[in-house]
Design a protein around this motif. Structure first.
Motif, mmCIF file in Angstrom:
data_model
loop_
_atom_site.group_PDB
_atom_site.id
_atom_site.type_symbol
_atom_site.label_atom_id
_atom_site.label_comp_id
_atom_site.label_asym_id
_atom_site.label_seq_id
_atom_site.Cartn_x
_atom_site.Cartn_y
_atom_site.Cartn_z
ATOM 1 N N PRO B 89 0.810 -1.232 0.000
ATOM 2 C CA PRO B 89 0.000 0.000 0.000
ATOM 3 C C PRO B 89 0.839 1.276 0.000
ATOM 4 C CG PRO B 89 -0.885 -1.570 1.576
ATOM 5 C CD PRO B 89 0.387 -2.164 1.052
ATOM 6 N N GLU B 90 1.947 1.284 0.762
ATOM 7 C CA GLU B 90 2.768 2.491 0.824
ATOM 8 C C GLU B 90 3.407 2.773 -0.531
ATOM 9 O OE1 GLU B 90 2.522 -0.231 3.022
ATOM 10 O OE2 GLU B 90 4.554 -0.141 3.803
ATOM 11 N N VAL B 91 3.849 1.721 -1.200
ATOM 12 C CA VAL B 91 4.490 1.905 -2.508
ATOM 13 C C VAL B 91 3.436 2.323 -3.539
ATOM 14 C CG1 VAL B 91 5.867 0.791 -4.310
ATOM 15 C CG2 VAL B 91 6.277 0.220 -1.912
ATOM 16 N N ARG B 92 2.274 1.748 -3.400
ATOM 17 C CA ARG B 92 1.173 2.136 -4.285
ATOM 18 C C ARG B 92 0.842 3.634 -4.118
ATOM 19 N NH1 ARG B 92 -3.190 -0.705 -7.333
ATOM 20 N NH2 ARG B 92 -4.325 1.054 -8.134
ATOM 21 N N ASP B 93 0.930 4.106 -2.858
ATOM 22 C CA ASP B 93 0.683 5.537 -2.601
ATOM 23 C C ASP B 93 1.595 6.429 -3.443
ATOM 24 O OD1 ASP B 93 -1.312 5.091 -0.772
ATOM 25 O OD2 ASP B 93 -0.046 5.345 0.997
ATOM 26 N N LEU B 94 2.838 5.979 -3.627
ATOM 27 C CA LEU B 94 3.789 6.755 -4.441
ATOM 28 C C LEU B 94 3.211 7.049 -5.819
ATOM 29 C CD1 LEU B 94 7.232 4.952 -4.122
ATOM 30 C CD2 LEU B 94 6.634 7.205 -3.288
ATOM 31 N N PHE B 95 2.620 6.036 -6.404
ATOM 32 C CA PHE B 95 2.079 6.171 -7.756
ATOM 33 C C PHE B 95 0.784 6.979 -7.743
ATOM 34 C CE2 PHE B 95 5.042 2.740 -8.020
ATOM 35 C CZ PHE B 95 5.595 2.857 -9.274
ATOM 36 N N ASN B 96 0.009 6.837 -6.669
ATOM 37 C CA ASN B 96 -1.230 7.618 -6.566
ATOM 38 C C ASN B 96 -0.933 9.100 -6.393
ATOM 39 O OD1 ASN B 96 -2.428 5.145 -6.622
ATOM 40 N ND2 ASN B 96 -3.025 5.115 -4.463
ATOM 41 N N TYR B 97 -0.049 9.419 -5.439
ATOM 42 C CA TYR B 97 0.229 10.826 -5.129
ATOM 43 C C TYR B 97 0.779 11.577 -6.344
ATOM 44 C CZ TYR B 97 -0.131 9.651 -0.128
ATOM 45 O OH TYR B 97 -0.559 9.246 1.103
ATOM 46 N N THR B 98 1.522 10.872 -7.168
ATOM 47 C CA THR B 98 2.189 11.532 -8.297
ATOM 48 C C THR B 98 1.394 11.384 -9.601
ATOM 49 O OG1 THR B 98 3.457 9.497 -8.579
ATOM 50 C CG2 THR B 98 4.515 11.265 -7.363
ATOM 51 N N ASN B 99 0.202 10.817 -9.502
ATOM 52 C CA ASN B 99 -0.649 10.565 -10.678
ATOM 53 C C ASN B 99 -0.036 9.573 -11.671
ATOM 54 O OD1 ASN B 99 -2.719 12.124 -9.825
ATOM 55 N ND2 ASN B 99 -2.663 13.600 -11.508
ATOM 56 N N LEU B 100 1.015 8.905 -11.260
ATOM 57 C CA LEU B 100 1.631 7.949 -12.181
ATOM 58 C C LEU B 100 0.778 6.686 -12.331
ATOM 59 C CD1 LEU B 100 5.399 8.343 -11.298
ATOM 60 C CD2 LEU B 100 4.274 8.920 -13.455
ATOM 61 N N ASP B 101 -0.258 6.565 -11.507
ATOM 62 C CA ASP B 101 -1.182 5.444 -11.709
ATOM 63 C C ASP B 101 -2.010 5.642 -12.982
ATOM 64 O OD1 ASP B 101 -2.542 7.543 -10.600
ATOM 65 O OD2 ASP B 101 -3.664 6.366 -9.147
ATOM 66 N N SER B 102 -1.914 6.852 -13.576
ATOM 67 C CA SER B 102 -2.574 7.047 -14.870
ATOM 68 C C SER B 102 -1.627 6.730 -16.028
ATOM 69 C CB SER B 102 -3.102 8.481 -14.997
ATOM 70 O OG SER B 102 -2.031 9.397 -15.028
ATOM 71 N N VAL B 103 -0.339 6.585 -15.723
ATOM 72 C CA VAL B 103 0.648 6.213 -16.746
ATOM 73 C C VAL B 103 0.824 4.698 -16.775
ATOM 74 C CG1 VAL B 103 3.084 6.393 -17.426
ATOM 75 C CG2 VAL B 103 1.882 8.418 -16.544
ATOM 76 N N PHE B 104 0.899 4.107 -15.578
ATOM 77 C CA PHE B 104 1.127 2.666 -15.477
ATOM 78 C C PHE B 104 -0.180 1.935 -15.146
ATOM 79 C CE2 PHE B 104 5.251 4.522 -14.314
ATOM 80 C CZ PHE B 104 6.093 3.821 -15.154
#
Lengths: 140, 120
Positions: B89-104
């Motif tokens: 979950p903490e690592v997933r937060d990295l991608f959420n906070y930076t909007n990179l979950d829309s890239v990957f």
């Protein structure tokens, strides 16, 4: 016990190379784990310190071996407080482009400040912009 | 495929699955090496399909994220696809906070991520 009764302190001037930054952070992480801070808090502090210290070394001091980064960390039973100061010109955090905008998403820079502000409770820059203060409260 | 220091790789259903050796991906020298090893995976395939499995990873710095962004661009330029899975979950937060979950494209489990690759 008062929230700011410090029980551990790290106060070092470290060289402007990334390896020294990693070593300093490792000492802090060992303390947090020994003092049984929750893993989620440790992760957040780790992330914020990594970004703040590396910014100071790379962008602040530009890895100049004649300059150092002052890393001051205090821990109480319930609070983490750090102040990271470099010998660079400083910067204005408001001038850093928003890394979450579509046009910046695939750039390989500019995420550090956003990560710092997301993973600790308070982030304060001095007027010059060469020193940042971080605070995080222990959440059990 | 040569020997790697920072990753291990195996193939499942024509997808190259990559896992990280280090639990804490933070050492600057290791991250540089990691970046080279990840890019070398794309040299061997014309249309690489890569799944990055984070199950070993407890910490991932923004410098390491930058290596993933470079990899993502290379994979997409070659007509391939990239997926991420098994993030804490903490690592997933990295991608959420930076909007990179829309890239990957991120999936919870490896099998689910493998199923999510679009077929030709």
């Amino acid at each position: 016990m008062n929230d700011t009764t410090w029980v551990w302190q790290y106060d070092q001037r470290i060289p402007s190379d990334p390896k020294s930054g990693v070593d300093a952070i490792r000492v802090l992480l060992e303390q947090l784990e020994q003092r049984e801070w929750p893993a989620k808090c440790v992760f957040g502090i780790h992330m914020a310190m990594e970004e703040a210290v590396m910014n100071a070394i790379k962008h602040g001091n530009k890895r100049d071996p004649s300059k150092h980064v002052h890393v001051l960390v205090n821990l109480s039973e319930t609070q983490f407080h750090a102040c990271i100061t470099d010998q660079g010109q400083g910067f204005n955090p408001d001038d850093v482009p928003d890394p979450t905008l579509d046009e910046n998403l695939e750039k390989t820079s500019g995420r550090g400040l956003m990560l710092i502000s997301n993973f600790v409770d308070t982030v304060t820059y001095n007027d010059v912009g060469n020193s940042v203060e971080l605070v995080k409260h222990k959440q059990v | 495929m040569g020997q790697f220091e920072c990753i291990e790789s195996y193939e499942v259903d024509k997808v190259s699955v990559v896992k990280f050796v280090d639990e804490k991906v933070m050492d600057p020298g290791r991250i540089e090496q990691l970046g080279k090893e990840l890019l070398s995976l794309t040299d061997e395939e014309t249309k690489p399909n890569l799944l990055i499995n984070f199950e070993n990873v407890r910490f991932f710095s923004s410098q390491a994220i930058n290596k993933l962004i470079v990899l993502d661009k290379r994979v997409k330029a070659g007509g391939g696809q990239i997926r991420l899975s098994n993030l804490r979950p903490e690592v997933r937060d990295l991608f959420n906070y930076t909007n990179l979950d829309s890239v990957f494209v991120i999936r919870d489990e490896e099998a689910e991520a493998i199923d999510s690759f679009e077929q030709d």
